[in-house]
Design an enzyme around this catalytic site. Structure first.
Site, PDB file in Angstrom:
ATOM      1  N   PHE A 127      49.408  16.296  88.947  1.00  0.00           N
ATOM      2  CA  PHE A 127      48.381  17.281  89.286  1.00  0.00           C
ATOM      3  C   PHE A 127      47.106  16.544  89.667  1.00  0.00           C
ATOM      4  CE2 PHE A 127      44.912  20.229  88.616  1.00  0.00           C
ATOM      5  CZ  PHE A 127      45.404  21.381  89.203  1.00  0.00           C
ATOM      6  N   ASP A 212      44.656   8.299  89.123  1.00  0.00           N
ATOM      7  CA  ASP A 212      43.876   9.487  88.800  1.00  0.00           C
ATOM      8  C   ASP A 212      43.654   9.494  87.288  1.00  0.00           C
ATOM      9  OD1 ASP A 212      43.070  12.014  88.027  1.00  0.00           O
ATOM     10  OD2 ASP A 212      44.293  13.076  89.497  1.00  0.00           O
ATOM     11  N   LYS A 241      36.176  15.413  84.270  1.00  0.00           N
ATOM     12  CA  LYS A 241      36.367  15.995  82.939  1.00  0.00           C
ATOM     13  C   LYS A 241      35.455  15.420  81.850  1.00  0.00           C
ATOM     14  CE  LYS A 241      41.052  17.826  83.422  1.00  0.00           C
ATOM     15  NZ  LYS A 241      40.908  19.233  83.083  1.00  0.00           N
TER      16      LYS A 241
HETATM   17  C1  LIG Z   1      44.786  14.446  86.420  1.00  0.00           C
HETATM   18  C2  LIG Z   1      43.910  15.493  87.021  1.00  0.00           C
HETATM   19  N1  LIG Z   1      43.394  15.286  88.238  1.00  0.00           N
HETATM   20  C3  LIG Z   1      42.583  16.196  88.817  1.00  0.00           C
HETATM   21  C4  LIG Z   1      42.273  17.377  88.189  1.00  0.00           C
HETATM   22  C5  LIG Z   1      41.362  18.366  88.859  1.00  0.00           C
HETATM   23  O1  LIG Z   1      40.131  18.357  88.220  1.00  0.00           O
HETATM   24  P1  LIG Z   1      39.079  19.529  88.463  1.00  0.00           P
HETATM   25  O2  LIG Z   1      39.628  20.760  87.845  1.00  0.00           O
HETATM   26  O3  LIG Z   1      37.823  19.037  87.801  1.00  0.00           O
HETATM   27  O4  LIG Z   1      38.909  19.664  89.932  1.00  0.00           O
HETATM   28  C6  LIG Z   1      42.796  17.636  86.921  1.00  0.00           C
HETATM   29  C7  LIG Z   1      42.512  18.905  86.243  1.00  0.00           C
HETATM   30  O5  LIG Z   1      43.184  19.343  85.359  1.00  0.00           O
HETATM   31  C8  LIG Z   1      43.639  16.667  86.319  1.00  0.00           C
HETATM   32  O6  LIG Z   1      44.175  16.862  85.112  1.00  0.00           O
END
Ligand SMILES: Cc1ncc(COP(=O)(O)O)c(C=O)c1O
Length: 375
Positions: A127, A212, A241
């Protein structure tokens, strides 16, 4: 009434928080083992964070990125200090934006060198966010449905299967992007050997390794960055986050040689890395560096207690843990909430625990007692 119903919200309204506890509008107390999905890394109303935010609000909230920004410089230095090599940082506001920046930078890096490489390999159950680039990088059709066509240029491989990565590598592959522990996908950890294999393939083929760290970064797994557990050396990492402790901020870190391709005018953000967000980030980073041994210790303690429950497979590291049940876990989440424990269910059957990094063993005991009764 007036808010679009794009979330299925749980029937609780929190009005204040203190440490690892949240309070609803009837003053009922809840143990928060979700932290706003890995956001409130220092818990709620952390005195140093509150002081920094209030102090900054009194001085200056925001100036445009058209001007010098000493707060960004200070925070970037702290983030790069923990990176494996010399790097530079771009600030934005969220995880999806950090990943957009990473995808754009990977393409630009090669285009500037006259190479027509643009494809990115990502992983099933991963994700990366909801905006088009990050959504297209997210190899889960359920998130694409109704929004097609998604962007061209992404190839989906299987996690922990190096052959599936090798098969998807092409002349025009620019990057491989992954989470070292997939969060939304069900707390699925990469095998160390698989990650080393990916690193080797990247080096062999001159492909950028993008990690990520939106969920795994900023101390969540017991190391400052999640990748540090595995002995790999990413070219780009993305953060969000937990970095702001509740104030929206995202960041992309890249190795110097890669970062320099994000030239003036090529990418940007109005709010990204404003004074308020960076001041919050500075407090979080300082505190988290101190908390790392604590995260590892309490995480191991929590893991053991979950294993002792013998109700499912325990997954994850540090304070990013999952408990895979034999059945759907939404009812468990609702019942836990009823009993004063906030947890989350992901990938259908995985109970996910992301408590504040300040959580103590007695809070873990309290949470596990509630879980025991619910399960
Ligand atoms: C690994 C990862 N990347 C990207 C995101 C996207 O982040 P945002 O909701 O701040 O756009 C998330 C959100 O859960 C995530 O867990």
């Amino acid at each position: 009434m007036y808010v679009i119903k794009n979330y299925s919200r749980l029937p609780v309204s929190f009005v204040r928080g203190e440490g690892v506890y949240l309070y609803d509008d009837k003053d009922k107390r809840y143990l928060d083992f979700l932290s706003g999905i890995a956001v409130c890394s220092l818990g709620h109303s952390h005195p140093k964070l509150v002081e920094a935010i209030c102090g900054q609000a009194k001085e200056l909230l925001h100036v445009s990125n058209l001007f010098e920004n000493p707060w960004q410089e200070e925070l970037a230095e702290k983030l790069v200090e923990e990176f494996w090599t010399a790097g530079k940082v771009f600030f934005c506001n969220s995880g999806t934006e950090a990943n957009e920046a990473a995808i754009k930078l990977a393409r630009k890096f090669f285009r500037d060198r006259g190479e027509d490489r643009y494809r990115i390999i990502t992983f099933r159950k991963g994700f990366h966010g909801r905006t088009y680039g990050s959504l297209s990088a997210t190899a889960q059709e359920q998130f694409h449905r109704g929004f097609e066509p998604i962007l061209e240029g992404f190839d989906y491989a299987e996690l922990n299967d190096i052959d599936s990565v090798r098969e998807r590598l092409r002349e025009d592959t620019a990057g491989i992007m992954l989470e070292v522990i997939q969060g939304e996908g069900g707390v699925n950890e990469c095998d160390p050997e698989f990650l080393r294999g990916v690193q080797e393939l990247c080096r062999e083929r001159g492909v950028l390794l993008i990690v990520d760290e939106v969920q795994t970064g900023i101390g969540r797994t017991g190391r400052f960055y999640g990748y540090q557990h595995y002995g790999i050396e990413p070219d780009i990492i993305t953060l969000a986050k937990g970095l702001g402790g509740g104030v929206p901020i995202g960041a992309m870190l890249a190795r110097d040689e890669v970062a320099k391709h994000l030239t003036p005018g090529s990418h940007g953000s109005t709010f990204g890395g404003n004074a308020l967000a960076c001041r919050a980030g500075l407090v979080v980073v300082e505190e988290v560096k101190r908390l790392l041994p604590h995260v590892a210790e309490v995480g191991a303690y929590f893991r053991k207690k979950l294993e002792d429950l013998k109700v499912g497979k325990v997954k994850g590291r540090g304070l990013m843990l999952g408990l895979e049940l034999e059945r759907e876990c939404r009812d468990v989440v609702l019942e836990a909430l009823e009993r004063g424990l906030v947890v989350n269910c992901t990938a259908g059957r995985v109970l996910r625990f992301l408590p504040p990094l300040t959580v103590e063993k007695e809070h873990v005991d309290e949470a596990v007692d509630i879980l025991k009764r619910v399960l």
